[in-house]
Design a protein around this motif. Sequence first.
Motif, PDB file in Angstrom:
ATOM      1  N   ARG A   1     -12.086   3.792  -2.755  1.00  0.00           N
ATOM      2  CA  ARG A   1     -10.918   3.399  -1.953  1.00  0.00           C
ATOM      3  C   ARG A   1      -9.786   4.384  -2.175  1.00  0.00           C
ATOM      4  NH1 ARG A   1      -6.358   0.130  -2.775  1.00  0.00           N
ATOM      5  NH2 ARG A   1      -7.009  -0.343  -4.902  1.00  0.00           N
ATOM      6  N   MET A   2      -9.190   4.869  -1.083  1.00  0.00           N
ATOM      7  CA  MET A   2      -8.071   5.794  -1.208  1.00  0.00           C
ATOM      8  C   MET A   2      -6.830   5.038  -1.650  1.00  0.00           C
ATOM      9  SD  MET A   2      -6.940   8.909   1.245  1.00  0.00           S
ATOM     10  CE  MET A   2      -6.430   7.953   2.664  1.00  0.00           C
ATOM     11  N   LEU A   3      -6.231   5.494  -2.757  1.00  0.00           N
ATOM     12  CA  LEU A   3      -5.047   4.818  -3.300  1.00  0.00           C
ATOM     13  C   LEU A   3      -3.756   5.461  -2.798  1.00  0.00           C
ATOM     14  CD1 LEU A   3      -6.168   4.351  -7.006  1.00  0.00           C
ATOM     15  CD2 LEU A   3      -6.184   2.644  -5.193  1.00  0.00           C
ATOM     16  N   VAL A   4      -3.622   6.761  -3.038  1.00  0.00           N
ATOM     17  CA  VAL A   4      -2.421   7.481  -2.619  1.00  0.00           C
ATOM     18  C   VAL A   4      -2.827   8.874  -2.174  1.00  0.00           C
ATOM     19  CG1 VAL A   4      -0.845   6.207  -4.130  1.00  0.00           C
ATOM     20  CG2 VAL A   4      -1.969   8.266  -4.979  1.00  0.00           C
ATOM     21  N   ALA A   5      -1.901   9.573  -1.523  1.00  0.00           N
ATOM     22  CA  ALA A   5      -2.174  10.937  -1.075  1.00  0.00           C
ATOM     23  C   ALA A   5      -0.886  11.743  -1.125  1.00  0.00           C
ATOM     24  CB  ALA A   5      -2.751  10.929   0.344  1.00  0.00           C
ATOM     25  N   MET A   6      -1.049  13.069  -1.125  1.00  0.00           N
ATOM     26  CA  MET A   6       0.084  13.983  -1.126  1.00  0.00           C
ATOM     27  C   MET A   6      -0.014  14.907   0.078  1.00  0.00           C
ATOM     28  SD  MET A   6       2.255  13.764  -3.699  1.00  0.00           S
ATOM     29  CE  MET A   6       2.938  15.413  -3.551  1.00  0.00           C
ATOM     30  N   GLY A   7       1.122  15.319   0.595  1.00  0.00           N
ATOM     31  CA  GLY A   7       1.154  16.288   1.681  1.00  0.00           C
ATOM     32  C   GLY A   7       2.306  17.252   1.465  1.00  0.00           C
ATOM     33  N   ALA A   8       2.174  18.465   1.993  1.00  0.00           N
ATOM     34  CA  ALA A   8       3.236  19.468   1.872  1.00  0.00           C
ATOM     35  C   ALA A   8       3.477  20.118   3.224  1.00  0.00           C
ATOM     36  CB  ALA A   8       2.857  20.517   0.834  1.00  0.00           C
ATOM     37  N   ARG A   9       4.731  20.216   3.606  1.00  0.00           N
ATOM     38  CA  ARG A   9       5.113  20.868   4.841  1.00  0.00           C
ATOM     39  C   ARG A   9       6.135  21.971   4.523  1.00  0.00           C
ATOM     40  NH1 ARG A   9       1.123  19.582   6.483  1.00  0.00           N
ATOM     41  NH2 ARG A   9       0.546  18.184   8.193  1.00  0.00           N
ATOM     42  N   ALA A  10       6.555  22.685   5.541  1.00  0.00           N
ATOM     43  CA  ALA A  10       7.452  23.821   5.326  1.00  0.00           C
ATOM     44  C   ALA A  10       8.764  23.412   4.684  1.00  0.00           C
ATOM     45  CB  ALA A  10       7.710  24.532   6.655  1.00  0.00           C
ATOM     46  N   ASN A  11       9.281  22.224   5.037  1.00  0.00           N
ATOM     47  CA  ASN A  11      10.610  21.837   4.540  1.00  0.00           C
ATOM     48  C   ASN A  11      10.617  20.570   3.698  1.00  0.00           C
ATOM     49  OD1 ASN A  11       9.994  20.101   6.588  1.00  0.00           O
ATOM     50  ND2 ASN A  11      11.838  20.463   7.790  1.00  0.00           N
TER      51      ASN A  11
END
Length: 204
Positions: free
Chosen positions: A7-17
């Motif tokens: 089961r997916m608990l948390v996630a991270m993402g990165a964008r330009a700003n």
Amino acid sequence: AFRLGGRMLVAMGARANHCAFYPMSASTVAAHKSELRKYVTSTGTIRFLPDDPLPAALVKKLVKLPGIVVCLEATGIYHFDLSLALHDAGVLLMVVNPKASHNFAKVLMKNSKTDAVDANTLAEYAARMDFVAWTRPSDEQIALRSFARRINALTGQKAAAKNHLHALNATSETPKAVLKDAKLAITQLEKRIDRLTAGALVLI
């Protein structure tokens, strides 16, 4: 992305700003509302700047959950500090080359590019692919990385300063004091580069 028992608990993402943390639960964001008041939050999402990361205590809370595997996409400077924090906290971590995750997304026929889609793609990658642990660089290697980045930045400034001096020399209208100052700026940059280079060589 973080998975526990499939089961997916948390996630991270990165964008330009900005960077984003996805607890996958509106209740989690609400429960930590007072701690997160200086961050931009919405349902199941917390946005923050790389220079103002989420509290380290959050990582320690995640470590208490057994069996967590973290899969991050290498995103230049944005993933590195987080990778160090997760590794040093004892979290199982693998860092994926962006090209590998992009090709994996193609296989899954995911054509859209959003934070949520990226997070789910990384979660699928972590679930299906063999786990390859991220190797933490030594403290000396991390220091050398900082030296190299700074020397590279100053070298760029030096090149720009030399181009500026060339433009100033192209006209007789430029006062001697301005030319002298431009030359002084280049000399100072060269001295700073030399000092940093000497500091880096001590670590080698």
